[in-house]
Design a protein around this motif. Structure first.
Motif, mmCIF file in Angstrom:
data_model
loop_
_atom_site.group_PDB
_atom_site.id
_atom_site.type_symbol
_atom_site.label_atom_id
_atom_site.label_comp_id
_atom_site.label_asym_id
_atom_site.label_seq_id
_atom_site.Cartn_x
_atom_site.Cartn_y
_atom_site.Cartn_z
ATOM 1 N N ARG A 96 0.888 -1.057 0.023
ATOM 2 C CA ARG A 96 -0.114 0.227 0.200
ATOM 3 C C ARG A 96 0.965 1.222 0.087
ATOM 4 N NH1 ARG A 96 -3.384 -1.439 5.186
ATOM 5 N NH2 ARG A 96 -3.338 0.837 5.175
ATOM 6 N N SER A 128 -0.208 7.825 5.770
ATOM 7 C CA SER A 128 -0.568 7.925 4.449
ATOM 8 C C SER A 128 -0.364 6.872 3.449
ATOM 9 C CB SER A 128 -0.046 9.239 3.988
ATOM 10 O OG SER A 128 1.443 9.035 3.749
ATOM 11 N N GLU A 129 -1.051 6.695 2.448
ATOM 12 C CA GLU A 129 -0.714 5.466 1.598
ATOM 13 C C GLU A 129 -1.113 5.898 -0.050
ATOM 14 O OE1 GLU A 129 -4.028 2.441 1.657
ATOM 15 O OE2 GLU A 129 -3.576 2.888 3.732
ATOM 16 N N SER A 131 -3.095 5.712 -2.125
ATOM 17 C CA SER A 131 -4.237 5.968 -2.433
ATOM 18 C C SER A 131 -4.916 7.315 -1.565
ATOM 19 C CB SER A 131 -5.500 4.667 -2.136
ATOM 20 O OG SER A 131 -5.315 4.734 -0.593
ATOM 21 N N ASN A 132 -4.220 7.739 -0.615
ATOM 22 C CA ASN A 132 -4.536 9.004 -0.066
ATOM 23 C C ASN A 132 -3.389 9.853 0.374
ATOM 24 O OD1 ASN A 132 -3.455 7.623 2.124
ATOM 25 N ND2 ASN A 132 -5.274 8.252 3.399
ATOM 26 N N ARG A 133 -2.342 9.857 -0.590
ATOM 27 C CA ARG A 133 -1.278 10.966 -0.262
ATOM 28 C C ARG A 133 -1.602 12.367 0.022
ATOM 29 N NH1 ARG A 133 2.192 7.392 0.958
ATOM 30 N NH2 ARG A 133 3.086 6.146 -0.646
ATOM 31 N N ASP A 134 -2.819 12.749 -0.652
ATOM 32 C CA ASP A 134 -3.033 14.084 -0.724
ATOM 33 C C ASP A 134 -4.088 14.465 0.549
ATOM 34 O OD1 ASP A 134 -4.736 12.809 -1.854
ATOM 35 O OD2 ASP A 134 -5.733 14.380 -2.920
ATOM 36 N N GLN A 135 -4.565 13.433 1.304
ATOM 37 C CA GLN A 135 -5.287 13.412 2.305
ATOM 38 C C GLN A 135 -4.922 12.330 3.318
ATOM 39 O OE1 GLN A 135 -9.104 12.902 0.858
ATOM 40 N NE2 GLN A 135 -9.522 15.220 0.591
ATOM 41 N N PRO A 136 -3.764 12.624 4.013
ATOM 42 C CA PRO A 136 -3.358 11.353 5.120
ATOM 43 C C PRO A 136 -4.252 11.489 6.392
ATOM 44 C CG PRO A 136 -2.137 13.502 5.334
ATOM 45 C CD PRO A 136 -2.843 13.628 4.199
ATOM 46 N N ILE A 137 -4.375 10.304 6.778
ATOM 47 C CA ILE A 137 -5.055 9.971 8.088
ATOM 48 C C ILE A 137 -4.402 10.509 9.425
ATOM 49 C CG2 ILE A 137 -6.467 8.278 9.447
ATOM 50 C CD1 ILE A 137 -6.449 6.520 6.762
#
Length: 162
Positions: A96, A128-129, A131-137
């Motif tokens: 991921r 971040s992964e 699939s969501n680099r621009d919106q990390p958790i």
């Protein structure tokens, strides 16, 4: 008169032994208390340094990051952590493309003895992964970190999310 001298000698012997036992107990309590205080002083900064090293990794260097963290763990917990890392963390991080960064925001020593202690660590994590680099958790966590002193060195014995 002989029995009186014998009784006095017996009482004095019992008093000496009793006082020596009380003195030994008081000394040991002082040693334990001082050791607990020293552990408290050492462990808060140590946990603040070590916990990010355990939870920070990048998918490109995850094996090296976790290998560095293994040296901070007791042998038993190291085996458990290493098995989990090899079966779950490393494969998922690579698949991921996970980047995990943890920052310690608070540390408190819950319990400290001469050779063991428990520390509460509050962390903020950013994951971040691909699939969501621009919106990390972003998430926060409380961890109970149990330490054990082995050969004079404090090692992480277990980490429990609370």
């Amino acid at each position: 008169m002989r029995w009186f001298v014998g009784a006095i000698a017996g009482l004095m012997t019992a008093a000496f032994v009793g006082l020596a036992a009380v003195g030994g107990w008081l000394y040991w309590q002082r040693v334990e208390t001082r050791s607990g205080q020293l552990a408290r002083e050492e462990l808060a900064p140590l946990a603040q340094q070590q916990i990010p090293a355990v939870f920070n990794y990048d998918y490109k260097t995850v094996e090296r990051n976790l290998t560095d963290a293994y040296t901070m763990l007791t042998p038993d917990y190291r085996r458990e952590f290493e098995n989990r890392a090899n079966s779950d963390i490393i494969p998922q991080a690579r698949q991921r493309e996970v980047v995990s960064q943890a920052n310690v925001v608070g540390v408190g020593v819950m319990d400290a003895q001469r050779n063991s202690a428990a520390v509460m660590v509050y962390i903020n994590r950013t994951v971040s992964e691909k699939s969501n680099r621009d919106q990390p958790i972003y998430d926060g966590a409380r961890l109970r970190v149990e330490y054990k002193r082995i050969d004079g060195k404090w090692l992480i014995n277990y980490i429990t999310p609370i």
